[in-house]
Design an enzyme around this catalytic site. Structure first.
Site, PDB file in Angstrom:
ATOM      1  N   HIS A 260      41.852  46.295  41.992  1.00 40.03           N
ATOM      2  CA  HIS A 260      41.656  46.801  43.372  1.00 40.03           C
ATOM      3  C   HIS A 260      41.304  48.286  43.554  1.00 40.03           C
ATOM      4  O   HIS A 260      40.283  48.670  43.940  1.00 40.03           O
ATOM      5  CB  HIS A 260      42.906  46.829  44.141  1.00 40.03           C
ATOM      6  CG  HIS A 260      43.028  46.842  45.552  1.00 40.03           C
ATOM      7  ND1 HIS A 260      42.697  45.933  46.423  1.00 40.03           N
ATOM      8  CD2 HIS A 260      43.039  48.092  46.153  1.00 40.03           C
ATOM      9  CE1 HIS A 260      42.768  46.472  47.660  1.00 40.03           C
ATOM     10  NE2 HIS A 260      42.936  47.792  47.649  1.00 40.03           N
ATOM     11  N   GLU A 261      41.988  49.041  42.861  1.00 42.25           N
ATOM     12  CA  GLU A 261      41.529  50.571  42.994  1.00 42.25           C
ATOM     13  C   GLU A 261      40.025  50.852  42.224  1.00 42.25           C
ATOM     14  O   GLU A 261      39.383  51.547  42.694  1.00 42.25           O
ATOM     15  CB  GLU A 261      42.652  51.599  42.341  1.00 42.25           C
ATOM     16  CG  GLU A 261      43.970  51.385  42.999  1.00 42.25           C
ATOM     17  CD  GLU A 261      43.960  51.664  44.653  1.00 42.25           C
ATOM     18  OE1 GLU A 261      43.082  52.316  45.057  1.00 42.25           O
ATOM     19  OE2 GLU A 261      44.888  50.811  45.347  1.00 42.25           O
ATOM     20  N   HIS A 264      37.480  50.176  44.788  1.00 42.63           N
ATOM     21  CA  HIS A 264      37.395  51.376  45.568  1.00 42.63           C
ATOM     22  C   HIS A 264      36.537  52.332  44.779  1.00 42.63           C
ATOM     23  O   HIS A 264      35.819  53.226  45.495  1.00 42.63           O
ATOM     24  CB  HIS A 264      38.667  51.835  45.998  1.00 42.63           C
ATOM     25  CG  HIS A 264      39.537  51.149  47.072  1.00 42.63           C
ATOM     26  ND1 HIS A 264      38.926  50.905  48.390  1.00 42.63           N
ATOM     27  CD2 HIS A 264      40.599  50.559  47.226  1.00 42.63           C
ATOM     28  CE1 HIS A 264      39.693  50.280  48.996  1.00 42.63           C
ATOM     29  NE2 HIS A 264      40.858  50.079  48.347  1.00 42.63           N
ATOM     30  N   GLU A 290      37.557  48.519  51.823  1.00 40.15           N
ATOM     31  CA  GLU A 290      38.395  47.378  51.288  1.00 40.15           C
ATOM     32  C   GLU A 290      37.466  46.339  51.015  1.00 40.15           C
ATOM     33  O   GLU A 290      38.102  45.509  49.897  1.00 40.15           O
ATOM     34  CB  GLU A 290      39.365  47.126  52.494  1.00 40.15           C
ATOM     35  CG  GLU A 290      40.551  46.450  52.213  1.00 40.15           C
ATOM     36  CD  GLU A 290      41.478  46.969  51.205  1.00 40.15           C
ATOM     37  OE1 GLU A 290      41.357  48.515  51.105  1.00 40.15           O
ATOM     38  OE2 GLU A 290      42.596  46.314  50.679  1.00 40.15           O
TER      39      GLU A 290
HETATM   40 CO    CO Z   1      42.748  48.997  49.129  1.00 42.63          CO
END
Ligand code: CO
Length: 499
Positions: A260-261, A264, A290
Site C-alpha cells: 500500500h505505502e 503511494h 489512494e
Molecule cells: Co493510503
C-alpha cells in the site's frame, strides 16, 4: 526576472518550508527520542507560521492576480496560476483568530480522544468534539457557497467532489455491494489461520524490502523505516519515504502496509521533479493518491498473478509456517471477505461499508440532523445494519479512528474513491498493456509502472481528478468497474459461479 519566475521562486520557498516540516514530522514518527517532543512541537509551529505568512503575503497575491491576466503563459503555467490563486484566496478566508482557535481546539480534542479511547469513555470526548464540530460548520460557511455545506470540507481533500455525487456512489455501495457480501457470507468460509503464527521480524522486514524493489520503488530516492502507523511522506520527488509496521503474529500487516505505502510512494517518485513546489509537481487529490496505493495493494497485490510471482519465495522464507500450505489456499487467505469491527484491518469489499457509515454520519453531523451525544448509538445501529455485527464497546466502535479528533471531516470518502478509481484505471491498464497479468506473474511490474507514470504520475495536478479519469478511461468515475472486478474475482473465490 519575469513575473512567472518570481512566482516560481516564492512557491519553491513555501515548499522548502513545508518539506522541512515534513522531515521533522517523519523524524518524530520514527527516530525522535521522547524528550524531543516539546521543542519539536515548537519548531513545527514556527515553520508553519513562516509558511502561512509566505502563502498569504500581499506580494504573492499581487503576482498571482497579475499572472492570471497574462495570456502569454503556456497552458500548464496558466493552470498552475489558477490553482495557486484558488489556494491563495482560500487561505485568505481564514482569520488568524480562527486558525488559532481551530488549532487549539484540535489539540484539545485529540488529547480527549486518546484518553476516551484508552478508557472506553465517549463522554470524555463528546464536549470537545462538539466544540470542534461547531468550528467546522463555521469553516464551511467562511469557505463560501456550495450546493451542500459538506462539499466545502470534502473539497479540502478531494477538490471538485460533491456530496450529491457521493450520495449516488454510496447508494450503489449499499444496493450492490452490501447484497453481494451477504451472498458471500452464506458460502463456506476460507481459512487464514496460518497468517497468525510466529513470523520472524527480520525476515519479514527483508521480504517487505524485496516486494518494494519488485514494484520499482527507487531506494536511491527513498527508504523504509518502522513506525507504529505505516505512512508515506515526501520531501521532493527524489526523497520519498515509507514506513511499515511489523507484527510477529500477523503476517498481513507487513505485506499490506508495504504494498500500500509502496503504491503511494511510486506516485510521489513519479511526479516531475522540475515542477517542485508548483501544482504541476503535486498529487491531484487524496482520492487519486489512494487510487495508486489501492491499485497496487488490491488489483495487483491480491491477485492470482501477483502470488504466482511471490508465493514460492514467501513459502521458502517461512517454510516452518507455510511449507504445507498450497498456493490455492494461500491465495484464498489473501482474499477473505468477512465483516469486522475495525476499518483499517477490513478486507477490500467490506472496507467500503466502514466508509459508507462514516460518510452518512459526517453528512448528518454537518447538516445538524444528528448530535454528537447520539454518535455511539447511531454508529452501533449502522454497524448492525450494514455489517451485521454488534459493536462491543466504543473503543472498538465510534472511537476507533483518529480523523474526527483532528477535525478531518470529509476525508473518509477519499478512501473509497481511491479503490473505485483504482478498479477503473486497472481495467484500462489491462486493455492497453498486452499480457499485463503474464508480466505480473513473472514478477515484472515495469510495464504497469511505466503505464502509471505515463498516464497519471507525470501530470502532477495538471488535471483535476475527474479530468484525469476521463483522459485515461474515456469516462467519469463509474462504480461499475469496481463491482465488475469484485464480482468476477470473488464469485470464483467463493464458488458462486453456478448461479
Ligand atoms: Co493510503
Amino acid at each position: 526576472m519575469s513575473n512567472y519566475s518570481e512566482y516560481q521562486g516564492i512557491m519553491r520557498k513555501i515548499a522548502d518550508i513545508q518539506y522541512a516540516s515534513a522531515v521533522l514530522n517523519w523524524d518524530q514518527e520514527t527516530y525522535m527520542p521522547p524528550k524531543g517532543a516539546t521543542f519539536r512541537a515548537q519548531q513545527l509551529a514556527t515553520l508553519a507560521g513562516i509558511g502561512h505568512e509566505l502563502a498569504t503575503s500581499k506580494e504573492l497575491g499581487d503576482l498571482l492576480n497579475a499572472l492570471s491576466a497574462d495570456i502569454a503563459l503556456t497552458e500548464k503555467e496558466k493552470r498552475n496560476i489558477k490553482q495557486s490563486l484558488k489556494n491563495y484566496n482560500d487561505n485568505k478566508k481564514y482569520s488568524t483568530e480562527f486558525v488559532k482557535e481551530l488549532s487549539k481546539t484540535i489539540s484539545e480534542t485529540f488529547q480527549a480522544w486518546q484518553k476516551a479511547k484508552a478508557e472506553n469513555n465517549f463522554e470524555l470526548y463528546a464536549p470537545f468534539l462538539e466544540k470542534l464540530l461547531k468550528l467546522k460548520r463555521e469553516e464551511c460557511k467562511l469557505l463560501g457557497t456550495f450546493s451542500h455545506p459538506y462539499d466545502a470540507l470534502l473539497n479540502q481533500y478531494e477538490p471538485g467532489a460533491k456530496t450529491a455525487d457521493l450520495e449516488i456512489l454510496f447508494s450503489d455501495v449499499r444496493n450492490q455491494l452490501v447484497t453481494f457480501v451477504k451472498q458471500i457470507a452464506a458460502k463456506t468460509q476460507n481459512k487464514d489461520h496460518f497468517m497468525f503464527l510466529d513470523y520472524d521480524k527480520q525476515k519479514q522486514w527483508q521480504f517487505g524490502l524485496d516486494l518494494l524493489k519488485q514494484m520499482g520503488y527507487d531506494f536511491d530516492a527513498g527508504r523504509q523505516d518502522a513506525s507504529s502507523h505505516p505512512f508515506t511522506t515526501n520531501f521532493s520527488a527524489q526523497d520519498v519515504r515509507v514506513t511499515t509496521r511489523i507484527n510477529e503474529n500477523d503476517l498481513n500487516e507487513m505485506i499490506w502496509s508495504c504494498i500500500h505505502e509502496g503504491g503511494h510512494a511510486l506516485y510521489e517518485q513519479g511526479l516531475p521533479p522540475e515542477e517542485y513546489g508548483l501544482p504541476s509537481g503535486e498529487y491531484i487529490s487524496l482520492g487519486i493518491h489512494e487510487s495508486q496505493s489501492r491499485l497496487w495493494e488490491n488489483n495487483v497485490g491480491r491477485s492470482l498473478s501477483y502470488w504466482k510471482a511471490n508465493f514460492k519465495m514467501l513459502q521458502q522464507t517461512f517454510s516452518e509456517n507455510l511449507g504445507s500450505i498450497t498456493f490455492e489456499d494461500f491465495y484464498k487467505a489473501m482474499n477473505i471477505v468477512k465483516p469486522s469491527l475495525i476499518r483499517t484491518s477490513a478486507d477490500e469489499l467490506t472496507y467500503h461499508f466502514h466508509v459508507l457509515i462514516r460518510f452518512e454520519i459526517e453528512k448528518a453531523l454537518i447538516e445538524g440532523t444528528i448530535e454528537v451525544k447520539d454518535l455511539p448509538s447511531y454508529w452501533n445501529k449502522k454497524y448492525k445494519e450494514y455489517l451485521g455485527i454488534d459493536v462491543p464497546n466504543d473503543t472498538k466502535g465510534v472511537l476507533q479512528d483518529i480523523h474526527w479528533s483532528h477535525g478531518s471531516f470529509g476525508y473518509f470518502p477519499t478512501y473509497s474513491l481511491g479503490s473505485f478509481y483504482a478498479a477503473q484505471f486497472f481495467a484500462q491498464a489491462k486493455k492497453e498493456i498486452s499480457g499485463l497479468e503474464i508480466e505480473i506473474e513473472k514478477g515484472n511490474m515495469k510495464p504497469l509502472l511505466d503505464w502509471l507514470r505515463e498516464k497519471v504520475h507525470r501530470f502532477g495536478k495538471y488535471y483535476s481528478a475527474e479530468e484525469l479519469c476521463i483522459e485515461i478511461t474515456g469516462e467519469k468515475l463509474n462504480f461499475k468497474y469496481f463491482m465488475d472486478y469484485a464480482t468476477t474475482k470473488y464469485k470464483k473465490l467463493y464458488n458462486m459461479d453456478s448461479n
